[in-house]
Each structure stands twice: as C-alpha cells, then as structure tokens.
Motif scaffolding. Structure first.
Motif, PDB file in Angstrom:
ATOM      1  N   PRO A 280       0.836  -1.208   0.000  1.00 31.79           N
ATOM      2  CA  PRO A 280       0.000   0.000   0.000  1.00 31.79           C
ATOM      3  C   PRO A 280       0.871   1.258   0.000  1.00 31.79           C
ATOM      4  CG  PRO A 280      -0.636  -1.520   1.761  1.00 31.79           C
ATOM      5  CD  PRO A 280       0.687  -1.974   1.241  1.00 31.79           C
ATOM      6  N   ILE A 281       0.304   2.346  -0.516  1.00 32.83           N
ATOM      7  CA  ILE A 281       0.939   3.658  -0.435  1.00 32.83           C
ATOM      8  C   ILE A 281       0.092   4.528   0.475  1.00 32.83           C
ATOM      9  CG2 ILE A 281       1.571   5.750  -1.694  1.00 32.83           C
ATOM     10  CD1 ILE A 281       2.279   4.064  -4.075  1.00 32.83           C
ATOM     11  N   LEU A 282       0.753   5.166   1.451  1.00 28.30           N
ATOM     12  CA  LEU A 282       0.082   6.020   2.421  1.00 28.30           C
ATOM     13  C   LEU A 282       0.290   7.479   2.020  1.00 28.30           C
ATOM     14  CD1 LEU A 282      -1.414   6.084   5.181  1.00 28.30           C
ATOM     15  CD2 LEU A 282       0.844   6.188   6.281  1.00 28.30           C
ATOM     16  N   GLY A 283      -0.819   8.248   1.927  1.00 30.42           N
ATOM     17  CA  GLY A 283      -0.680   9.628   1.497  1.00 30.42           C
ATOM     18  C   GLY A 283      -1.890  10.471   1.833  1.00 30.42           C
ATOM     19  N   LEU A 284      -1.861  11.712   1.344  1.00 26.18           N
ATOM     20  CA  LEU A 284      -2.903  12.686   1.644  1.00 26.18           C
ATOM     21  C   LEU A 284      -4.156  12.404   0.814  1.00 26.18           C
ATOM     22  CD1 LEU A 284      -2.765  15.204   3.558  1.00 26.18           C
ATOM     23  CD2 LEU A 284      -2.608  16.588   1.482  1.00 26.18           C
ATOM     24  N   PRO A 285      -5.331  12.437   1.422  1.00 27.43           N
ATOM     25  CA  PRO A 285      -6.569  12.229   0.663  1.00 27.43           C
ATOM     26  C   PRO A 285      -6.688  13.218  -0.498  1.00 27.43           C
ATOM     27  CG  PRO A 285      -7.018  12.221   3.019  1.00 27.43           C
ATOM     28  CD  PRO A 285      -5.595  12.657   2.862  1.00 27.43           C
ATOM     29  N   GLY A 286      -7.116  12.729  -1.649  1.00 21.82           N
ATOM     30  CA  GLY A 286      -7.292  13.579  -2.812  1.00 21.82           C
ATOM     31  C   GLY A 286      -6.020  13.905  -3.567  1.00 21.82           C
TER      32      GLY A 286
END
Length: 253
Positions: A142-148
């Motif tokens: 998975p890649i974790l990041g900012l929504p949108g």
C-alpha cells in the motif's frame, strides 16, 4: 459501528551520532513506523535498530522515502527527473526491506517524506515516479498519502492500495493540503488540542483548518511526527484519547 485506526510516526530520522526523536519510546505507542531510508535521515545502523524493535513489538514497518537531501532533512523542494526519482525510491525501499527481513520482518507499506510528500499531492510526474517504483518492487504494498492527492489517485489507477492519512499535529489549509511549515497554525503542539483533533478526525472524518473551516479527511491512519516537540507525550495522549473514545488501534497493513 466500531472504528479501527492506525497510529503512525516518522522514526529512525537521526544520522550517525545525531539523534532525532525518541524512536524506542514511540514504538511502544504507535502501530506503524515510517522508517527513514537514509536519504533524508537515517543510516544502516539506525534503520536496523528501529526495524528490530518494531518487529519485536509487532509494529508495522513502512518505507519513509524522500529526496536525497540529508542537509535539508528532505524538506527542500527539488526538481528530480521522474526516472531518477523512481530509481531513488526503489533504492530506498529495497534497502529498508532487506534490513527489515534480516530482523524477521518486512516493509508493509510506503509513505513519502517531507517535500516529496507535498510535491506528490499535485505533481503528476513525481507522483507517477513514486507509484512506478512501488509497483516495480512489490505491487502488493500500500501507499500512504494525503486524501485527494495525485499520489493516491495514481496508486489506485495502477492497481495499488491507496491509504488515506491525516496528521495529528499539523495544520490544514481549507483545500485539505497541509499548511506550510513556519506559517501560522502549521504545527499543533498542545497535547490536549492534538488529542481532541484526533478523536474528531477518527469519529467524524473531519478536521478544523487554520481559517476555521471544516475539512474532510476520513483517515485510515493518523500521523504524529517523531520530531515534533514533546512527540512522545503527544502520541501517548492521542492513543489514550482514541481508546477512551472507543477507537480500536491497529496497523492498516
């Protein structure tokens, strides 16, 4: 309906004799550790020590990849050709995963750091480079990041798992992006305020921006920065407040 949330922190960001944050104390609190891979912070010894303790405590290890910028701690804007950036991300990911495997674990997800994190919110080419590196190494990560963000959009388009992150101790702009460090309200340090923000984000999916407006975040994971002043106490109060609110804490990966 019960709520399950991940609590992560950026760890292993010291270098050589320079220590940054209390990694071992935070590993007693968080459920996921974003471990620096040597480009913005960290070195092989620190990486191995953090991975070993994370495995021992059953904390999920994530590759905290960034620009090659030790002097600027990965927070300086840099123009890197997408192909070279993909190679740099691949290098960092493979290095940390090798060390984690030597300690009986493995890298479970990827999260960009600092300037790279912010750049991939809107920059299609830089976001694509990070996604390409992860897909080449292990498309199951998975890649974790900012929504949108462009990063999460492109991760989903490439068939990767995109996980939404919110920040316990950072101010938000009305558009959902993070307030620039050094600007008013960019860093939230009062433990009670941080804990209240986190409970609201977990239970309502929203956070109050620096201008007083309400922003939708719907996080799967909450981040407490390891280099924030009083980070250990912040993380401890956040964990306690979330559990008191009935939130179950568990790694997302």
């Amino acid at each position: 309906m019960s709520i399950t949330l991940d609590l992560n922190s950026d760890l292993g960001e010291g270098f050589g004799v320079w220590q940054l944050g209390d990694d071992l104390a935070l590993l007693k609190i968080v459920t996921s550790a974003n471990v620096a891979c040597g480009f913005h912070g960290g070195d092989p010894t620190i990486m191995r020590r953090v991975c070993a303790e994370a495995v021992r405590r059953d904390v999920s290890v994530g590759a905290h990849v960034g620009y090659r910028d030790l002097a600027g701690f990965g927070r300086r804007a840099m123009d890197i050709e997408p192909d070279r950036l993909a190679d740099d991300v691949l290098y960092q990911l493979a290095a940390l995963d090798g060390i984690a495997r030597a300690e009986g674990g493995r890298v479970r997800y990827v999260k960009p750091h600092g300037a790279l994190y912010n750049r991939t919110v809107t920059d299609q080419a830089q976001a694509a480079a990070v996604v390409a590196a992860v897909a080449a190494y292990d498309p199951g990560l998975p890649i974790l990041g900012l929504p949108g963000s462009q990063l999460l959009r492109q991760a989903e388009e490439a068939g990767l798992t995109a996980e939404r992150e919110a920040f316990a101790d950072r101010g938000y702009r009305p558009d959902g992006s993070l307030a620039k460090r050094g600007s008013p309200g960019a860093l939230v340090t009062d433990p009670a305020e941080v804990a209240e923000r986190c409970v609201r984000m977990a239970t309502t999916g929203r956070v109050t921006a620096v201008d007083g407006s309400s922003v939708t975040v719907n996080p799967r994971s909450l981040c407490v920065h390891g280099d924030t002043p009083g980070a250990v106490e912040l993380a401890r109060q956040v964990r306690g407040a979330l559990q008191d609110a009935g939130v179950r804490l568990a790694a997302f990966s």
